[in-house]
Enzyme design. Sequence first.
Site, mmCIF file in Angstrom:
data_model
loop_
_atom_site.group_PDB
_atom_site.id
_atom_site.type_symbol
_atom_site.label_atom_id
_atom_site.label_comp_id
_atom_site.label_asym_id
_atom_site.label_seq_id
_atom_site.Cartn_x
_atom_site.Cartn_y
_atom_site.Cartn_z
ATOM 1 N N GLY A 169 0.839 -1.191 0.000
ATOM 2 C CA GLY A 169 0.000 0.000 0.000
ATOM 3 C C GLY A 169 0.874 1.240 0.000
ATOM 4 N N GLY A 170 0.283 2.327 0.507
ATOM 5 C CA GLY A 170 1.018 3.598 0.536
ATOM 6 C C GLY A 170 2.302 3.513 1.337
ATOM 7 N N GLY A 404 26.641 11.562 -28.919
ATOM 8 C CA GLY A 404 26.077 12.207 -27.728
ATOM 9 C C GLY A 404 26.484 11.468 -26.467
ATOM 10 N N ALA A 405 26.616 10.146 -26.581
ATOM 11 C CA ALA A 405 26.965 9.356 -25.395
ATOM 12 C C ALA A 405 28.363 9.726 -24.887
ATOM 13 C CB ALA A 405 26.883 7.875 -25.711
HETATM 14 C C1 HXC Z 1 -3.711 -4.037 12.437
HETATM 15 C C2 HXC Z 1 -2.720 -5.927 11.651
HETATM 16 C C3 HXC Z 1 -2.506 -5.320 10.404
HETATM 17 C C4 HXC Z 1 -2.937 -3.990 10.228
HETATM 18 C C5 HXC Z 1 -1.727 -7.304 10.322
HETATM 19 N N1 HXC Z 1 -2.229 -7.162 11.544
HETATM 20 N N2 HXC Z 1 -1.900 -6.200 9.592
HETATM 21 N N3 HXC Z 1 -3.319 -5.281 12.658
HETATM 22 N N4 HXC Z 1 -3.541 -3.386 11.270
HETATM 23 N N5 HXC Z 1 -2.759 -3.331 9.094
HETATM 24 C C6 HXC Z 1 -2.212 -8.141 12.632
HETATM 25 C C7 HXC Z 1 -3.132 -9.319 12.398
HETATM 26 O O1 HXC Z 1 -4.410 -9.010 12.847
HETATM 27 C C8 HXC Z 1 -2.476 -10.397 13.227
HETATM 28 O O2 HXC Z 1 -2.786 -10.188 14.569
HETATM 29 C C9 HXC Z 1 -0.996 -10.069 13.077
HETATM 30 O O3 HXC Z 1 -0.929 -8.724 12.672
HETATM 31 C C10 HXC Z 1 -0.319 -10.922 12.047
HETATM 32 O O4 HXC Z 1 -1.092 -10.902 10.862
HETATM 33 P P1 HXC Z 1 -1.446 -12.222 10.047
HETATM 34 O O5 HXC Z 1 -2.511 -11.842 9.081
HETATM 35 O O6 HXC Z 1 -1.750 -13.334 10.995
HETATM 36 O O7 HXC Z 1 -0.044 -12.517 9.340
HETATM 37 P P2 HXC Z 1 0.230 -13.073 7.896
HETATM 38 O O8 HXC Z 1 -0.665 -14.236 7.617
HETATM 39 O O9 HXC Z 1 1.695 -13.255 7.821
HETATM 40 O O10 HXC Z 1 -0.222 -11.907 6.896
HETATM 41 C C11 HXC Z 1 0.449 -10.679 6.868
HETATM 42 C C12 HXC Z 1 -0.344 -9.660 6.017
HETATM 43 C C13 HXC Z 1 -1.811 -9.594 6.523
HETATM 44 C C14 HXC Z 1 -0.318 -10.127 4.566
HETATM 45 C C15 HXC Z 1 0.382 -8.343 6.121
HETATM 46 O O11 HXC Z 1 -1.784 -9.435 7.945
HETATM 47 C C16 HXC Z 1 -2.571 -8.475 5.922
HETATM 48 O O12 HXC Z 1 -3.066 -8.551 4.809
HETATM 49 N N6 HXC Z 1 -2.767 -7.393 6.717
HETATM 50 C C17 HXC Z 1 -3.537 -6.274 6.317
HETATM 51 C C18 HXC Z 1 -2.778 -5.463 5.330
HETATM 52 C C19 HXC Z 1 -3.507 -4.207 4.989
HETATM 53 O O13 HXC Z 1 -4.532 -4.223 4.318
HETATM 54 N N7 HXC Z 1 -3.034 -3.078 5.580
HETATM 55 C C20 HXC Z 1 -3.599 -1.803 5.393
HETATM 56 C C21 HXC Z 1 -3.069 -1.332 4.062
HETATM 57 S S1 HXC Z 1 -3.443 0.305 3.728
HETATM 58 P P3 HXC Z 1 -2.794 -11.373 15.640
HETATM 59 O O14 HXC Z 1 -3.310 -10.733 16.886
HETATM 60 O O15 HXC Z 1 -3.677 -12.436 15.097
HETATM 61 O O16 HXC Z 1 -1.356 -11.806 15.766
HETATM 62 C C22 HXC Z 1 -2.060 1.077 4.135
HETATM 63 C C23 HXC Z 1 -2.148 2.495 3.791
HETATM 64 C C24 HXC Z 1 -0.883 3.202 4.078
HETATM 65 O O17 HXC Z 1 -1.154 0.564 4.653
HETATM 66 C C25 HXC Z 1 -1.095 4.579 3.529
HETATM 67 C C26 HXC Z 1 0.073 5.452 3.722
HETATM 68 C C27 HXC Z 1 -0.167 6.796 3.105
#
Ligand code: HXC
Length: 510
Positions: A169-170, A404-405
């Site tokens: 993501g971002g 040019g290079a």
């Molecule tokens: C809160 C999160 C989290 C998040 C993971 N966790 N991502 N908690 N916010 N963004 C937590 C899970 O709930 C879990 O908690 C622990 O972290 C481990 O995650 P798992 O899913 O069990 O691990 P894994 O299977 O290895 O998968 C990793 C992952 C997946 C692929 C990153 O967790 C995932 O898809 N997370 C969400 C990603 C996402 O959509 N993020 C927001 C993106 S938007 P427990 O308690 O069970 O251990 C963004 C915008 C940024 O980032 C903008 C900037 C300008």
Amino acid sequence: MKDIIDQLEDRRADARLGGGQKRIDAQHSKGKLTARERIELLLDEGSFEEYDMFVTHRCTDFGMENSRPRGDGVVTGWGTVNGRQVYVYAQDFTVLGGSVSETHGRKICKIMDMAVQNGAPIIGINDSGGARIQEGVSALAAYGEIFKRNTLASGVVPQISLIMGPCAGGAVYSPAMTDFIFMVKDSSYMFVTGPDVVKTVTNEQVTAEELGGAGTHTKKSSVADGAYDNDVKLLAETRRLIDFLPASNREKPPVRPFFDDPARIEESLDTLVPENPNTPYDMKELIHKLADEGDFFEIQEEFAKNIITGFIRLEGSTVGVVANQPMVLAGCLDIDSSRKAARFVRFCDAFEIPLLTLVDVPGFLPGVTQEYGGVIKHGAKLLFAYGEATVPKVTLITRKAYGGAYVVMASKHLQGDINYAWPTSEVAVMGAKGAVEILYRSELDDPEKIAGRVQDYEESFANPFVAAERGFIDEVILPRSTRRRVARAFAGLRSKKLQNPWKKHDNLPL
Ligand code: HXC
């Protein structure tokens, strides 16, 4: 008093345990180290000074008030790499997936501010699920604050991003604004939108690895500068890179003790360039033979291999090397190689790292793809980068420097300081055959006549002496004494002072 100290130790132990043993085991089972283990390997033993170990988030939505892990998913502080200070943050995937909350972001910003004020590099270890979903816009704001600091720190202190898990993501835009990105093969990925969204929107089916793994970013997209087999190797290589870099733009690059005679003669270089001008040879051989102890840290080794970029040392001092590689696309410049080299040149110039340019370039790569892709703008990036660079610039033409290079590759005309050529070099508008085909088009059906014309052209122009007569080449040197001549050239430029006209900033062709 003892009770109070015990309490402190208990709190510390709790913070050090991050998300708990089960999650630490899960991290290990993926072949990944924890945030603290990574910091330990990155820094000199016992040098880590941690800050904000007791920081917790303030979120009260989604039942978050019931769980406030100490440290909030990121370990921050400073330490040393071979005695030199660096600031570091490492996201802790075992705590809420290393996700970025308001307070997690604040911790990172605090050490970024310290790094800029104290003039030391920032190393960010990324292993995070992105914005903490429970915090919504507060998490986005935290990213914004980090991005702002990445921008302002650019060119002030070196910024290095290590991608050692998810970065999606971002969130990718913080590493994207840093100077170097390194990834771990098979356990890290970066993308703006993941495979599921890609499938929904474009109906393309890819795995996370295919979309944003280390292979993709080092070979196809050029987002990353290097990839390593595992966490340990990546951290060891980061230490090696830090040894080449100045701490900030206020300091000169480090000078290390060296054990290699700067006047070392390399007779084998006399025969490096083959007799046939169309036969390739490996420019890396020259780089290794020039460098102190043959030590070369290559940047973007797997991308645009027709140009080589990286760091060496001469008489113990860091030098940035840009070199055409005749083994790939005959060393032609194209869109990718121009972009790659331009960014490297600008990094070196920002941090006062002298530049050595090794030239064997037959020109820009022709083709519809190149023109449609904007080779004009991208080629201009490299021209621009060399033209504005005020660091000491030493250039050596080994063979071809056409058209040019020739001008682009740190020629005299772009403020090159010392421009050398080997006797095998050919500085000309183009190769003999191409030139004759244009100048003597009416004679093309007479192969004998054309052969004579080619020979005449080669004798008159396919050499370094026409350029040397005009002072565009300062000296024609023997290949075997290249290390000595180049080291002497840089030694003579150590107190170079050159200032370009004042401006708010330039308008680099982006
Ligand atoms: C809160 C999160 C989290 C998040 C993971 N966790 N991502 N908690 N916010 N963004 C937590 C899970 O709930 C879990 O908690 C622990 O972290 C481990 O995650 P798992 O899913 O069990 O691990 P894994 O299977 O290895 O998968 C990793 C992952 C997946 C692929 C990153 O967790 C995932 O898809 N997370 C969400 C990603 C996402 O959509 N993020 C927001 C993106 S938007 P427990 O308690 O069970 O251990 C963004 C915008 C940024 O980032 C903008 C900037 C300008």
